[in-house]
Design a protein around this motif. Structure first.
Motif, PDB file in Angstrom:
ATOM      1  N   LEU A  75      -4.611   1.392   4.307  1.00  0.00           N
ATOM      2  CA  LEU A  75      -5.690   0.681   4.987  1.00  0.00           C
ATOM      3  C   LEU A  75      -6.988   0.776   4.189  1.00  0.00           C
ATOM      4  O   LEU A  75      -7.780  -0.174   4.156  1.00  0.00           O
ATOM      5  N   SER A  76      -7.199   1.912   3.554  1.00  0.00           N
ATOM      6  CA  SER A  76      -8.393   2.059   2.712  1.00  0.00           C
ATOM      7  C   SER A  76      -8.373   1.043   1.576  1.00  0.00           C
ATOM      8  O   SER A  76      -9.410   0.472   1.221  1.00  0.00           O
ATOM      9  N   TRP A  77      -7.190   0.818   0.992  1.00  0.00           N
ATOM     10  CA  TRP A  77      -7.084  -0.167  -0.086  1.00  0.00           C
ATOM     11  C   TRP A  77      -7.458  -1.547   0.436  1.00  0.00           C
ATOM     12  O   TRP A  77      -8.187  -2.291  -0.235  1.00  0.00           O
ATOM     13  N   LYS A  78      -6.987  -1.891   1.617  1.00  0.00           N
ATOM     14  CA  LYS A  78      -7.296  -3.212   2.169  1.00  0.00           C
ATOM     15  C   LYS A  78      -8.793  -3.363   2.420  1.00  0.00           C
ATOM     16  O   LYS A  78      -9.383  -4.406   2.119  1.00  0.00           O
ATOM     17  N   VAL A  79      -9.416  -2.333   2.978  1.00  0.00           N
ATOM     18  CA  VAL A  79     -10.847  -2.394   3.244  1.00  0.00           C
ATOM     19  C   VAL A  79     -11.625  -2.491   1.935  1.00  0.00           C
ATOM     20  O   VAL A  79     -12.590  -3.272   1.818  1.00  0.00           O
ATOM     21  N   ARG A  80     -11.193  -1.727   0.948  1.00  0.00           N
ATOM     22  CA  ARG A  80     -11.925  -1.682  -0.321  1.00  0.00           C
ATOM     23  C   ARG A  80     -11.747  -2.948  -1.142  1.00  0.00           C
ATOM     24  O   ARG A  80     -12.708  -3.456  -1.745  1.00  0.00           O
TER      25      ARG A  80
ATOM     26  N   GLY B  10      -9.682  -5.879  -0.086  1.00  0.00           N
ATOM     27  CA  GLY B  10      -9.562  -7.097   0.688  1.00  0.00           C
ATOM     28  C   GLY B  10      -8.288  -7.888   0.513  1.00  0.00           C
ATOM     29  O   GLY B  10      -8.198  -9.021   1.007  1.00  0.00           O
TER      30      GLY B  10
ATOM     31  N   TRP C 230      -0.762  -1.385  13.367  1.00  0.00           N
ATOM     32  CA  TRP C 230      -0.986  -1.985  12.059  1.00  0.00           C
ATOM     33  C   TRP C 230      -0.441  -3.408  12.000  1.00  0.00           C
ATOM     34  O   TRP C 230      -0.980  -4.255  11.282  1.00  0.00           O
TER      35      TRP C 230
ATOM     36  N   LEU D  79      -2.954  -6.153  12.642  1.00  0.00           N
ATOM     37  CA  LEU D  79      -4.134  -6.296  11.796  1.00  0.00           C
ATOM     38  C   LEU D  79      -4.051  -7.563  10.962  1.00  0.00           C
ATOM     39  O   LEU D  79      -2.993  -7.939  10.452  1.00  0.00           O
TER      40      LEU D  79
END
Length: 404
Positions: A102-107, A109, A139, A142
């Motif tokens: 999820l961090s990768w997706k936030v960082r 996109g 998840w 999302l």
């Protein structure tokens, strides 16, 4: 196995900057890392039976941007498929190891495509793994995240199909081909696929290790790939021919007819982990093997269906890539029929270096004027079940297929 010398522009355009975290470093899982424009973690992060260095994978993931991410949950949580069965780890710790996704997706996109494995009947920590998969249900809601569960080796009476039905997101049989199928979903959603069964009865057959009628397995597989089921008369992008072993002669005639009008991917389900020599003899004798867009016979029915579909779809319009995949697939057939039995009859496991002598048995294989030269066979897992080929496609002056 060597990567293609020239990256296919069509595949490159479709995949863009796609990150791929394989389930482990066995050939079906790791192979896409050599297929062209797919970014994979450093090879050293995967350590065979010891399991992947999950910390190194997470660090690489967070530092690497991309448009898409296709990732195994089990490699990040446990280190791989085998480790997921027996590694002692609390469910909350396993979930914490997955948060970098999820961090990768936030960082960055990008879109995220994830698959987790419902473990087979003999896994020590089955309940822990199921608890983790259930906890991931939010998840699936999302935006930009696709999540599915695949089940591993569901022998007769296995609880896996029932457990999968309790998850609020898609599930299907198979495991080692799941990364390939999600790469297809990421790159070619909406691929029009016509499925042709060797016989109508085959569609209703409950296949080994799946626990479902074959037509349901196929329907779920097409859903995983975001493919559109299409009738032959509607002009499919790809035909998936499903062979059950009843009549190799009739199957060859079917393929001749289909190949005259459509790109065809062939899934040989006649035997688990082995193809049908009778069918292969027809394919070679009639010059059909090199005209296929994909072939798979290396694993369970779901493994073979997924590999054939994924590779057939990914390499449409890419002649070089298609030939390379057919060479790999023939090695998988040959390994099940010749290589593996030969090695097992002569060497104990863990395999010594001398087991590589099996390369001398490789036949003379030519695909569309290119000779497949096997340079070496390696055994990173020190066992005979799987092997890594190192080979070249060399020019030749004639266009035959195979001489024994």
């Amino acid at each position: 196995m060597r990567p293609a010398l020239f990256l296919a522009p069509i595949l490159a355009l479709a995949l863009g900057q796609t990150l791929y975290l394989p389930l482990d470093d066995r050939p079906p899982n790791l192979a896409p890392c050599a297929w062209g424009p797919v970014l994979c973690p450093p090879r050293e992060a995967y350590r065979g039976p010891e399991g992947a260095d999950a910390g190194r994978l997470r660090a690489w993931l967070l530092a690497t941007p991309g448009q898409r991410l296709v990732a195994s949950l089990d490699v990040l949580a446990y280190g791989g498929l085998l480790q997921s069965r027996h590694l002692p780890l609390a469910p909350e710790d396993a979930l914490a190891r997955l948060l970098p996704l999820l961090s990768w997706k936030v960082r960055h996109g990008g879109e995220v495509y994830l698959f987790g494995v419902i473990p087979r009947w003999d896994a020590t920590f089955r309940e822990r793994n199921l608890q983790v998969l259930k906890a991931l249900a939010p998840w699936a809601g999302l935006r930009g995240v696709y999540l599915e569960a695949v089940w591993d080796d569901a022998v007769r009476g296995s609880p896996a199909p029932r457990e999968a039905a309790l998850l609020p997101y898609p599930s299907r049989p198979g495991a080692d081909e799941a990364g390939q199928v999600l790469l297809l979903r990421a790159s070619r959603p909406g691929l029009k696929v016509a499925v042709v069964y060797e016989t109508p009865a085959l569609a209703r057959q409950v296949t080994p290790y799946e626990g479902l009628p074959l037509e349901e397995t196929v329907a779920r597989l097409l859903g995983s790939a975001a493919a559109r089921p299409t009738a032959l008369e509607e002009g499919p992008d790809l035909v998936l021919y499903v062979y059950g072993g009843k009549s190799p002669r009739q199957a060859a005639l079917d393929l001749l007819r289909l190949m005259a009008r459509h790109p065809v991917a062939l899934a040989d389900l006649s035997r688990v982990n082995r193809g049908d020599p009778g069918l292969m003899a027809y394919l070679q004798g009639l010059g059909l093997y090199g005209r296929l867009f994909a072939y798979a016979a290396w694993g369970t029915p779901a493994n073979n269906l997924g590999s054939a579909l994924a590779q057939g779809g990914l390499f449409l319009g890419d002649r070089e890539g298609r030939l390379l995949r057919l060479a790999e697939a023939y090695f998988g057939y040959w390994w099940g029929e010749v290589g593996r039995p030969w090695v097992r009859a002569r060497f104990p496991e863990p395999l010594p270096e001398g087991a590589g002598e099996v390369a001398a048995l490789w036949p003379h294989l030519v695909l569309e004027g290119r000779r497949v030269v096997l340079r070496r066979v390696a055994f990173p897992w020190k066992r005979a079940f799987e092997a890594w080929p190192e080979w070249d496609l060399a020019p030749t002056s004639w266009g035959g297929e195979l001489l024994e």
